[in-house]
Design a protein around this motif. Structure first.
Motif, PDB file in Angstrom:
ATOM      1  N   THR A   1      34.329  46.117  34.746  1.00  7.05           N
ATOM      2  CA  THR A   1      34.279  47.153  35.781  1.00  7.05           C
ATOM      3  C   THR A   1      32.862  47.677  35.979  1.00  7.05           C
ATOM      4  OG1 THR A   1      36.548  47.795  35.260  1.00  7.05           O
ATOM      5  CG2 THR A   1      35.219  49.368  36.484  1.00  7.05           C
ATOM      6  N   VAL A   2      32.157  47.930  34.888  1.00  5.42           N
ATOM      7  CA  VAL A   2      30.789  48.449  34.983  1.00  5.42           C
ATOM      8  C   VAL A   2      29.885  47.447  35.690  1.00  5.42           C
ATOM      9  CG1 VAL A   2      28.759  49.117  33.657  1.00  5.42           C
ATOM     10  CG2 VAL A   2      31.012  49.952  32.995  1.00  5.42           C
ATOM     11  N   ILE A   3      29.996  46.183  35.321  1.00  9.58           N
ATOM     12  CA  ILE A   3      29.176  45.153  35.972  1.00  9.58           C
ATOM     13  C   ILE A   3      29.516  45.061  37.453  1.00  9.58           C
ATOM     14  CG2 ILE A   3      28.712  42.681  36.085  1.00  9.58           C
ATOM     15  CD1 ILE A   3      29.028  42.570  33.080  1.00  9.58           C
ATOM     16  N   GLY A   4      30.810  45.096  37.771  1.00  8.02           N
ATOM     17  CA  GLY A   4      31.221  45.020  39.170  1.00  8.02           C
ATOM     18  C   GLY A   4      30.695  46.186  39.992  1.00  8.02           C
ATOM     19  N   ILE A   5      30.734  47.400  39.443  1.00  8.51           N
ATOM     20  CA  ILE A   5      30.239  48.575  40.157  1.00  8.51           C
ATOM     21  C   ILE A   5      28.727  48.501  40.354  1.00  8.51           C
ATOM     22  CG2 ILE A   5      29.890  51.071  39.949  1.00  8.51           C
ATOM     23  CD1 ILE A   5      32.633  51.245  38.639  1.00  8.51           C
ATOM     24  N   LEU A   6      28.005  48.075  39.321  1.00 13.81           N
ATOM     25  CA  LEU A   6      26.557  47.959  39.448  1.00 13.81           C
ATOM     26  C   LEU A   6      26.167  46.932  40.498  1.00 13.81           C
ATOM     27  CD1 LEU A   6      25.464  48.145  35.687  1.00 13.81           C
ATOM     28  CD2 LEU A   6      25.334  49.941  37.424  1.00 13.81           C
ATOM     29  N   VAL A   7      26.854  45.791  40.499  1.00 13.98           N
ATOM     30  CA  VAL A   7      26.564  44.763  41.503  1.00 13.98           C
ATOM     31  C   VAL A   7      26.900  45.264  42.900  1.00 13.98           C
ATOM     32  CG1 VAL A   7      27.190  42.458  42.319  1.00 13.98           C
ATOM     33  CG2 VAL A   7      26.834  42.862  39.882  1.00 13.98           C
ATOM     34  N   TYR A   8      27.992  46.004  43.020  1.00 12.49           N
ATOM     35  CA  TYR A   8      28.383  46.538  44.326  1.00 12.49           C
ATOM     36  C   TYR A   8      27.329  47.507  44.849  1.00 12.49           C
ATOM     37  CZ  TYR A   8      30.809  49.401  47.758  1.00 12.49           C
ATOM     38  OH  TYR A   8      31.143  50.091  48.883  1.00 12.49           O
ATOM     39  N   PHE A   9      26.869  48.430  43.998  1.00 12.77           N
ATOM     40  CA  PHE A   9      25.839  49.374  44.421  1.00 12.77           C
ATOM     41  C   PHE A   9      24.534  48.648  44.784  1.00 12.77           C
ATOM     42  CE2 PHE A   9      27.844  53.105  41.971  1.00 12.77           C
ATOM     43  CZ  PHE A   9      28.622  53.400  43.069  1.00 12.77           C
ATOM     44  N   LEU A  10      24.220  47.592  44.052  1.00 12.87           N
ATOM     45  CA  LEU A  10      23.017  46.819  44.361  1.00 12.87           C
ATOM     46  C   LEU A  10      23.133  46.150  45.730  1.00 12.87           C
ATOM     47  CD1 LEU A  10      20.277  45.677  43.468  1.00 12.87           C
ATOM     48  CD2 LEU A  10      21.521  43.781  42.390  1.00 12.87           C
ATOM     49  N   LEU A  11      24.296  45.588  46.006  1.00  7.20           N
ATOM     50  CA  LEU A  11      24.504  44.954  47.304  1.00  7.20           C
ATOM     51  C   LEU A  11      24.469  45.970  48.439  1.00  7.20           C
ATOM     52  CD1 LEU A  11      27.331  42.398  46.416  1.00  7.20           C
ATOM     53  CD2 LEU A  11      24.911  41.917  46.794  1.00  7.20           C
ATOM     54  N   VAL A  12      25.057  47.141  48.211  1.00  6.74           N
ATOM     55  CA  VAL A  12      25.022  48.193  49.236  1.00  6.74           C
ATOM     56  C   VAL A  12      23.592  48.641  49.489  1.00  6.74           C
ATOM     57  CG1 VAL A  12      25.683  50.573  49.740  1.00  6.74           C
ATOM     58  CG2 VAL A  12      27.371  48.973  48.833  1.00  6.74           C
ATOM     59  N   TRP A  13      22.841  48.815  48.421  1.00  8.51           N
ATOM     60  CA  TRP A  13      21.458  49.263  48.562  1.00  8.51           C
ATOM     61  C   TRP A  13      20.599  48.243  49.312  1.00  8.51           C
ATOM     62  CZ3 TRP A  13      16.893  47.614  45.735  1.00  8.51           C
ATOM     63  CH2 TRP A  13      15.771  48.422  45.986  1.00  8.51           C
ATOM     64  N   LEU A  14      20.839  46.954  49.047  1.00 10.41           N
ATOM     65  CA  LEU A  14      20.054  45.916  49.713  1.00 10.41           C
ATOM     66  C   LEU A  14      20.495  45.680  51.156  1.00 10.41           C
ATOM     67  CD1 LEU A  14      19.824  43.284  46.812  1.00 10.41           C
ATOM     68  CD2 LEU A  14      18.045  44.875  47.586  1.00 10.41           C
ATOM     69  N   ASN A  15      21.754  46.020  51.486  1.00  8.40           N
ATOM     70  CA  ASN A  15      22.287  45.703  52.815  1.00  8.40           C
ATOM     71  C   ASN A  15      22.762  46.952  53.562  1.00  8.40           C
ATOM     72  OD1 ASN A  15      22.634  42.492  52.748  1.00  8.40           O
ATOM     73  ND2 ASN A  15      23.214  43.313  50.752  1.00  8.40           N
ATOM     74  N   GLU A  16      22.266  48.101  53.166  1.00 10.78           N
ATOM     75  CA  GLU A  16      22.746  49.344  53.761  1.00 10.78           C
ATOM     76  C   GLU A  16      22.502  49.389  55.264  1.00 10.78           C
ATOM     77  OE1 GLU A  16      22.436  54.176  52.975  1.00 10.78           O
ATOM     78  OE2 GLU A  16      21.175  52.762  51.865  1.00 10.78           O
ATOM     79  N   GLY A  17      21.410  48.831  55.709  1.00  9.91           N
ATOM     80  CA  GLY A  17      21.095  48.886  57.125  1.00  9.91           C
ATOM     81  C   GLY A  17      21.921  47.977  58.005  1.00  9.91           C
ATOM     82  N   THR A  18      22.666  47.065  57.403  1.00  9.26           N
ATOM     83  CA  THR A  18      23.449  46.111  58.204  1.00  9.26           C
ATOM     84  C   THR A  18      24.950  46.266  58.021  1.00  9.26           C
ATOM     85  OG1 THR A  18      23.291  44.484  56.414  1.00  9.26           O
ATOM     86  CG2 THR A  18      21.597  44.407  58.120  1.00  9.26           C
ATOM     87  N   LEU A  19      25.395  47.288  57.310  1.00  6.17           N
ATOM     88  CA  LEU A  19      26.829  47.502  57.122  1.00  6.17           C
ATOM     89  C   LEU A  19      27.424  48.148  58.370  1.00  6.17           C
ATOM     90  CD1 LEU A  19      27.016  48.737  53.433  1.00  6.17           C
ATOM     91  CD2 LEU A  19      27.945  46.629  54.343  1.00  6.17           C
ATOM     92  N   GLU A  20      27.860  47.340  59.319  1.00  7.21           N
ATOM     93  CA  GLU A  20      28.381  47.839  60.577  1.00  7.21           C
ATOM     94  C   GLU A  20      29.694  47.147  60.944  1.00  7.21           C
ATOM     95  OE1 GLU A  20      25.360  47.313  63.468  1.00  7.21           O
ATOM     96  OE2 GLU A  20      23.984  48.766  62.562  1.00  7.21           O
TER      97      GLU A  20
END
Length: 249
Positions: free
Chosen positions: A116-135
């Motif tokens: 769970t911890v690894i999954g959450i960290l990876v998710y936050f990393l992906l959101v941070w890298l792709n925040e501008g394109t989440l539409e």
């Protein structure tokens, strides 16, 4: 309302579903052999925990945004909302995985928390890298690249964590097999030692009985010879001793 509209445009929920469902789907395919029949409930149980986590976190998040004016795109609002969601999702996901892993003898229960911890960290990393394109909510077609990123991130994360657990279980099985083999070897050596001691003890007992029998025979023979000698001394030997003495005279 502008903040709420932007929240809907930046569809973190859709990205999270794509990532987590892919992650656990890949894990289920890798862990099906390790978990046995429990592997069939892996994806189902975790999907239910995701839904329950959303039902718990969504009202809290919306209430903080609308009533308290928490901005999800600036500090510290984004940290507060992410922390609340991470805690709720982390607890529910860990619990769902733990309930399945606790019925398995080889798979460690701590994997639920690590996964769970690894999954959450990876998710936050992906959101941070792709925040501008989440539409995705505003225009599903314009966000297909982001969708592929989250699907790939979930597949890679699930593959790495699932393979890591599979490798750990394989090492544990080898270790258990080695320990069982060593135990059997020790039992075999101990059994052979006991059998040798029993045979040696029986052999010693037989030799002791033979020595005692020979000793009794020797004593009886000596007693018989002593009685015979005594009888000759008392009665003499008419057939031999006296004739021999007369010839000498």
């Amino acid at each position: 309302m502008r903040i709420l509209d932007n929240w809907l445009m930046l569809d973190y929920l859709t990205a999270g579903i794509a990532k987590w469902m892919t992650l656990f789907g890949v894990q289920e395919s890798l862990l099906e052999f390790r978990l046995g029949y429990l592997g069939r409930y892996w994806f189902l149980a975790i999907s239910a925990s995701l839904l329950l986590s959303f039902l718990l976190s969504a009202p809290i998040t919306i209430a903080l945004i609308i009533k308290f004016g928490v901005d999800p795109f600036t500090f510290p609002g984004n940290v507060i909302l992410c922390a609340i969601a991470a805690v709720i999702f982390g607890v529910m996901l860990s619990l769902a995985q733990w309930l399945i892993l606790r019925k398995s003898e080889i798979t460690p229960r701590i994997f639920a928390l690590i996964n769970t911890v690894i999954g959450i960290l990876v998710y936050f990393l992906l959101v941070w890298l792709n925040e501008g394109t989440l539409e995705w909510s505003g225009n599903p077609f314009s966000g297909w690249k982001t969708g592929l990123v989250f699907l790939a991130g979930g597949a890679i994360t699930g593959g790495v964590t699932g393979k890591a657990l599979d490798f750990y279980c394989e090492q544990m099985e080898r270790r258990l097999i080695q320990l069982e083999r060593e135990r059997q070897e020790r039992e075999t050596k101990e059994r052979e030692r006991i059998e040798r001691e029993i045979r040696s003890r029986k052999k010693q007992e037989i030799e002791k009985l033979e020595r005692e029998a020979l000793e009794r025979f020797r004593i009886e023979r000596e007693m018989a010879l002593a009685e015979e000698k005594k009888w000759y001394e008392e009665h003499g030997d008419d057939d031999f001793d006296y004739e021999f003495n007369e010839d000498e005279e």
